[in-house]
Design a protein around this motif. Structure first.
Motif: not given
Lengths: 674, 190, 101
Positions: C61-62, A165, C57-59, A187, C53-55, C82, A163
């Motif tokens: 953002x998406x 982070x 975060x991406x959700x 996306x 976590x980053x995953x 985060x 990660x």
């Protein structure tokens, strides 16, 4: 990779690194000029600190930071390794290992005062301003640089448990960090692959931390991160990037980082490792054991069926099983070196404490043996090494009087010999004083009667419970317990220990002989009456028919020796030894076995050939039986007993010694192989 | 937790059902009985491997599906001479707690179970003997150490000896007896 | 350890409860898609997010990319940490000064 696993890896690696650190420090004391060692030393601490930072273990980071600084100055030869500094660094190493072990920052408080004491002692050697917290470290402004990092992340990074982070958190603790997260690549929901990574980062970092320390942030990520690192303030591209500043593509830099890592690898032994839970391995070995038995049974049945095709299949199967057995046993084989290495420190600390100058020489560190054996041999070895330092090596003044070097020498040596590993602990000290031992044994009532004892018998008295020859009790050995425990522990591993000493001429050697593995052996089967015995094949020298003239039971049982091709060979009639009923057949065979320097012939009725056998310990009501080391199951399903050859040989040598005394005649088995 | 509790109940029920059940077998002219909970299985006599230097009552070891199990000649152990082998001779495999001293009295958790085989002349049947039909062991008259006897069960007007398996097959004691037998050579030393 | 998404269609509020990490990413994505498809989603309640976590975060953002009108509300500490580390507070409806909504 989940967090727990990553943490476990951190603990394991830190422990290894700290072990390395100790070894290197000790080496460095002997070779202070070796730049490679100094670099390696720095790398150890540096890596521990870096990984600890990733997991946010501030208590580890803040302490190791100072140690790292000292080692950095050491490697650039700003300071030199004195005895005092070496001592201090060893204690720092111990402290770091304590810090790593507690892991929970809450608990770190109770080590804080110890940390502080060591830091104060380190005062004269380091060049960091008091580093209570990493923030304080950062505050050191005279070496601060501004760095710019551009990080591209592989799409798979999250799937591999990486990660971003993690490195952002790590870098934020090194100094002031400005993050620009680029999320353009993320996306919309319809197209999102939830486990792919779309992020990339531009970072600006102001810190006094070294470039290496910054790169540390990405070390766990391997090739998942492509990092471009640039030192802005000095307007120079970081040293590692060879290419012109503007052309340096991430790929190029990634490659340079890789190359750097590659060099680090080449310096270490080029072994790739894979961590496996020990119990998984044990289960595998057990299953292989069952497989060995099953395959023996298949061969037996195929043999009985008389069908050539199934016999051939069975033979093929057998070969494969043998391979599988060997490979799986190899999985458990580890080099003894790591165990030996521990003693460098022991000898060093001990000699300082008792005012002696002792060097420890290690040979055969690469000799391998079963992990289960290694785990259990550490304590007995520890005792023998301490014993050698404490009782064996004399004080420097005494040594000089005797015309020896003031520095005493203790040697640890390991080698393979006919299916066993031999470990020797040798010192060039006092040697053993026969009279003193005898007197002590009488005083302790370990000896009854005045029978004449051979030197070896006298020396082996020190393995008796409650024996100790040193008047003065030191805090390390000489408590009168130990040698008997050493012997018992080694025998519990189906091994043996003997003591070799030229008496007061000086020098003592303890020779330990252990089986390579405790699980599966190649056995040689022999029949006595209706019993089948297994002799570990590694110990078998030859098998031969007993000369007809000697088959007369009376002749053999009264002489105890035969002449085998002009060689005097002591023999044991197994039938007589095990008090088996019945009389031996007309034809008798001899299995010549060897253990160490001793050879003996075992007289049996019939030779049945080789077979792989799985050792099943004889426990419970058989726990006291002498001369048998275990049992095994044959292909027929029948249980067969495994002979304990070392124990049998011991009985022979005792018999021999008693003959020596009664007949005043010296008979020994010649050493040469027949 | 819930799961294990439910299991416990099941075990308890079966234990109650079996507690009064005994396997009776013949040894010479006498009838003995062993609580069925101690019994693992009954196998045909054969394929014994003699272990040398053991007292006579240890007949040897057998291979019981991959584990090596000692076999005791109960007849010798009870000082009644060696068992006479016949077509009906069999080996009864029992489970004995090898850490007897602590577990037997306190009733605490069973620690180390060890399998031991006994040679019997013939296995008779599984009987139910109610506690009221069990008399305390007599102090004499059985030609057997009193501690080996758990009680005397009344079956059809005759008595069978209920064995105290834990005592009669005490692993610790038998190991000590076994250690007394020494190879000849040992006597030369000293 | 427990994780679930609760969508209150009347209020147009989707609440994520528990961890919002790579382990729940796939399930959360389904929930986001469904909520968006209902055309009723107006806000995402992050107050019960315990791990992020980053995953995760991406959700977020998406989600913002697909439906900019959806408001992210009540960021939990795990989320705030985060967002401040990655400097994405304004993008994801967190007032940098108040540290939360």
């Amino acid at each position: 990779m989940n967090m727990e696993l990553a943490l476990q890896t951190f603990f394991d690696e830190s422990r290894e690194l700290l072990t390395d650190m100790e070894r290197i420090l000790l080496q460095l004391e002997s070779f202070p000029g070796d730049a490679e060692l100094r670099n390696a030393l720095f790398r150890c601490v540096h890596t521990v600190k870096g990984s600890a930072g990733i997991f946010g273990f501030q208590h580890v980071v803040s302490f190791t930071h100072v140690v790292e600084n000292v080692l950095d100055r050491l490697r650039t030869e700003e300071i030199h390794l004195s005895q005092l500094l070496a001592d201090l660094l060893l204690r720092c190493r111990d402290h770091i290992s304590l810090l790593v072990d507690i892991a929970d920052p809450e608990d770190a408080v109770r080590l804080a005062s110890a940390s502080q004491r060591l830091l104060t002692e380190l005062g004269p050697f380091h060049s960091v301003t008091p580093p209570q917290t990493p923030q304080a470290v950062v505050a050191d402004s005279h070496q601060q640089h501004q760095w710019r990092l551009s990080v591209q992340i592989a799409a798979d990074a999250l799937r591999f448990g990486m990660d971003p982070l993690g490195f952002i958190g790590y870098l934020s603790r090194l100094g002031q960090l400005q993050v620009t997260t680029s999320s353009q690549a993320v996306p919309c929901l319809a197209e999102l692959e939830p486990e792919s990574c779309y992020l990339s980062f531009e970072l600006a970092l102001t810190t006094d931390a070294s470039e290496a320390l910054i790169k540390e942030a990405f070390e766990l990520g391997n090739d998942l991160y492509q990092v471009q690192l640039e030192c802005v303030q000095s307007a120079q591209l970081a040293k590692l990037s060879a290419g012109p500043p503007n052309d340096s593509s991430p790929e190029l830099l990634a490659r340079t980082i890789d190359k750097d890592a590659g060099q680090a690898h080449r310096r270490k032994p080029p072994a790739q490792h894979f961590r496996v839970q020990a119990d998984k391995l044990d289960r595998l070995i057990n299953l292989v054991g069952e497989l060995v038995i099953a395959s023996a049974s298949v061969s037996l049945n195929a043999g009985h069926s008389g069908d050539a095709v199934s016999r051939e299949s069975a033979a093929n199967l057998n070969l494969l099983v043998e391979d599988i057995r060997n490979s799986s046993l190899e999985l458990r084989m580890v080099a003894i070196g790591e165990t030996f290495q521990r003693f460098q420190r022991v000898v060093r600390d001990l000699s300082a404490e008792i005012g002696k100058d002792i060097q420890l020489d290690i040979t055969g560190a690469e000799t391998e043996l079963d992990k289960t054996v290694v785990e259990k041999i550490g304590d007995p070895l520890m005792h023998l090494v301490r014993n050698a330092c404490d009782h064996g090596i004399e004080l420097p003044a005494v040594r000089q009087q005797k015309g020896k070097l003031a520095q005493g020498l203790v040697q640890l040596n390991a080698y393979h010999e006919s299916g066993a590993i031999v470990i020797e602990v040798n010192d060039d000290g006092n040697g053993l004083n026969r009279q003193k031992i005898l007197a002590k044994a009488k005083e302790k009532h370990l000896l009854t009667g005045d029978g004449h004892l051979s030197d070896s018998e006298v020396f082996n008295l020190i393995f008796e419970p409650g024996f100790s020859t040193v008047e003065q009790v030191t805090n390390l050995s000489g408590r009168g317990v130990g040698m008997d425990v050493v012997k018992r522990n080694i025998e519990a591993l189906r091994g043996s220990v003997e003591l070799i000493s030229p008496g007061t001429l000086g020098g003592t050697t303890f020779r330990i002989r252990l089986p390579l593995t405790l699980a599966i052996i190649d056995g040689f089967l022999a029949r006595v009456g209706d019993a089948t015995y297994v002799v570990p094949l590694d110990l078998v020298v030859e098998c031969t028919e007993l000369p007809k003239a000697l088959c007369n039971a009376d002749v053999v049982s009264t002489s105890h020796y035969i002449n085998l091709r002009d060689e005097v060979l002591p023999i044991i009639l197994l039938r007589e030894h095990f008090m088996q009923p019945g009389t031996s057949g007309r034809r008798q065979n001899i299995i010549v076995v060897r253990h160490g320097a001793h050879k003996v012939g075992l007289v049996v009725d019939e030779l049945l050939g080789e077979q792989q056998t799985v050792i099943k310990p004889l426990s419970g009501i058989f726990s006291h039986v002498k001369g048998l080391s275990g049992s095994t199951i044959l292909g027929s399903g029948q249980v067969s007993l495994i002979l304990d050859v070392p124990a049998l040989l011991q009985q022979v040598s005792q018999r021999e010694d008693s003959l020596d005394r009664s007949n005043n005649r010296h008979v020994r088995a010649p050493l040469a192989a027949c | 937790m819930k799961q294990s509790k439910r299991n416990d109940v099941v075990v308890m029920q079966t234990e109650q059902a079996n507690e009064q059940q005994y396997l009776t077998f013949q040894l010479g002219q006498e009838m003995f009985a062993v609580g069925i909970l101690h019994i693992r299985e009954i196998i045909e006599y054969g394929n014994l491997t003699t272990v040398p230097l053991m007292p006579d009552f240890v007949s040897g070891v057998i291979n019981l599906r991959g584990s090596v199990v000692p076999v005791i000649d109960l007849s010798i152990r009870f000082s009644r001479g060696q068992s006479q082998l016949s077509r009906r001779t069999c080996i009864v495999i029992l489970e004995v707690d090898s850490a007897v001293s602590c577990a037997a009295d306190s009733g605490s958790e069973v620690s180390a179970l060890q399998e031991v085989g006994i040679i019997v002349d013939a296995v008779s049947e599984v009987l139910e003997i109610a506690p009221k039909d069990i008399e305390p062991a007599p102090t004499f008259g059985t030609r057997l150490r009193a501690e080996f006897i758990a009680g005397m069960g009344k079956v059809d007007g005759a008595f069978v000896i209920l064995l105290n398996v834990q005592k009669a097959l005490n692993v610790e004691e038998m190991a000590k007896l076994a250690s007394v037998v020494e190879p000849l050579e040992q006597s030369h030393y000293g | 350890m427990s994780y679930f998404c609760h969508f209150n269609a009347e209020q147009g509020c989707l609440r994520v409860q528990g961890e919002l990490t790579i382990y729940q990413a796939s399930a959360t994505l389904q929930a986001f898609r469904a909520a968006c498809a209902s055309m009723q989603l107006t806000q995402l309640d992050l107050s019960q997010v315990t791990d992020f976590d980053s995953a995760g975060l991406q959700l977020l953002l998406a989600l913002k990319k697909s439906a900019p009108e959806v408001q992210l509300r009540h960021h939990s500490d795990a989320v705030i940490k985060v967002l401040s580390l990655t400097n994405l507070m304004t993008e994801l409806d967190l007032d940098p000064l108040s540290g939360g909504v």
